[in-house]
Design an enzyme around this catalytic site. Structure first.
Site, PDB file in Angstrom:
ATOM      1  N   GLY A  48       0.766  -1.231   0.000  1.00  0.00           N
ATOM      2  CA  GLY A  48       0.000   0.000   0.000  1.00  0.00           C
ATOM      3  C   GLY A  48       0.801   1.286   0.000  1.00  0.00           C
ATOM      4  O   GLY A  48       0.230   2.375  -0.190  1.00  0.00           O
ATOM      5  N   ASP A  49       2.113   1.217   0.221  1.00  0.00           N
ATOM      6  CA  ASP A  49       2.922   2.449   0.244  1.00  0.00           C
ATOM      7  C   ASP A  49       4.296   2.159  -0.342  1.00  0.00           C
ATOM      8  O   ASP A  49       5.327   2.516   0.225  1.00  0.00           O
ATOM      9  CB  ASP A  49       3.034   2.980   1.674  1.00  0.00           C
ATOM     10  CG  ASP A  49       3.670   4.370   1.748  1.00  0.00           C
ATOM     11  OD1 ASP A  49       3.710   5.066   0.709  1.00  0.00           O
ATOM     12  OD2 ASP A  49       4.135   4.758   2.835  1.00  0.00           O
ATOM     13  N   LEU A  50       4.295   1.506  -1.482  1.00  0.00           N
ATOM     14  CA  LEU A  50       5.549   1.122  -2.125  1.00  0.00           C
ATOM     15  C   LEU A  50       6.163   2.337  -2.808  1.00  0.00           C
ATOM     16  O   LEU A  50       5.560   2.942  -3.691  1.00  0.00           O
ATOM     17  CB  LEU A  50       5.266   0.018  -3.146  1.00  0.00           C
ATOM     18  CG  LEU A  50       6.466  -0.701  -3.751  1.00  0.00           C
ATOM     19  CD1 LEU A  50       7.280  -1.381  -2.675  1.00  0.00           C
ATOM     20  CD2 LEU A  50       5.979  -1.723  -4.767  1.00  0.00           C
ATOM     21  N   ASN A  54      10.768   3.429   0.977  1.00  0.00           N
ATOM     22  CA  ASN A  54      10.497   2.189   1.705  1.00  0.00           C
ATOM     23  C   ASN A  54      11.300   1.016   1.151  1.00  0.00           C
ATOM     24  O   ASN A  54      10.999  -0.145   1.442  1.00  0.00           O
ATOM     25  CB  ASN A  54       8.998   1.872   1.670  1.00  0.00           C
ATOM     26  CG  ASN A  54       8.203   2.829   2.523  1.00  0.00           C
ATOM     27  OD1 ASN A  54       8.722   3.384   3.484  1.00  0.00           O
ATOM     28  ND2 ASN A  54       6.948   3.047   2.179  1.00  0.00           N
TER      29      ASN A  54
END
Length: 226
Positions: A48-50, A54
């Site tokens: 969800g937050d690639l 990260n």
């Protein structure tokens, strides 16, 4: 993006190293997409937050995916509740701005943005202002990385553009499927982990910052699961 800043002016990350990094990233995300519980039932997890902030590039040439803080189970097995989708707008799939719950294909889109940026040597959507980032998202359509890097082959272009399709149904079904496609490429051949480590070592010794947060995204309310 922190890798871009560490590169000498006018140089790009070698495509062979890009492929190795991208495959490791897709395998890490694919592990979450293919997750099974203790009973052997498939329970896909969406990151969800690639985004680059990260991804941690290790000194041994490997890639570690971090920050599953907003990860959740695939919408197909989620509880019937509305969920908040939070991520960086330069890397979010377009359907997330239309109140659609994320699934593995939304992570595939984000991985496609990361791969495009590594190949092209510049950001695809992200700029200084949030408004300009969103404008570029709306106006940038089907731009192959070969338009910025002539070493990118037609087949590699096709993989990137498939990951970046606006229609989720036309993307790879999971990050593992995208990794398979990258591994099938006959040319260019991906670098070994040792070769990636040798490339990264002088850049890491030069002091690459640990985190580089690009423009943060608005919070999008996702539709309830059926």
């Amino acid at each position: 993006s922190m890798l871009f800043r560490a590169m000498p002016s006018g140089r790009r990350v070698p495509i062979e190293a890009v492929l190795a990094i991208a495959i490791e990233l897709c395998r890490a995300v694919g592990y979450a997409h293919d997750w099974r519980d203790e009973d052997g039932l498939r329970r896909p997890i969406v990151h969800g937050d690639l985004s680059p902030s990260n991804m941690m590039l290790r000194r041994d040439g490997g890639v570690t995916l971090i920050d599953f803080g907003v990860a959740h189970m695939d919408a197909r097995i989620a509880r019937g509740q509305a969920q908040l989708v939070i991520g960086k707008s330069g890397y979010l799939a377009p359907e997330l701005f239309e109140n659609t719950l994320p699934d593995a294909r939304t992570d595939v889109f984000s991985a496609g943005v990361v791969l495009h940026e590594l190949l092209a040597g510049r950001h695809l959507f992200v700029v200084e202002s949030e408004r300009e980032t969103l404008r570029r998202r709306a106006e940038t359509k089907g731009l192959p990385p070969s338009s910025s890097n002539p070493r990118v082959t037609r087949k590699l272009d096709e993989i990137v553009l498939r990951a970046l399709c606006r229609d989720p149904a036309r993307r790879f079904a999971s990050a593992s499927e995208m990794a398979d496609a990258l591994e099938r490429l006959e040319t260019p051949r991906r670098a070994t982990r040792r070769q990636v480590a040798a490339f990264l070592r002088p850049l890491l010794d030069g002091g690459i910052p640990v985190f580089d947060e690009p423009v943060t995204s608005p919070i999008a309310l996702a539709a309830p699961a059926a």
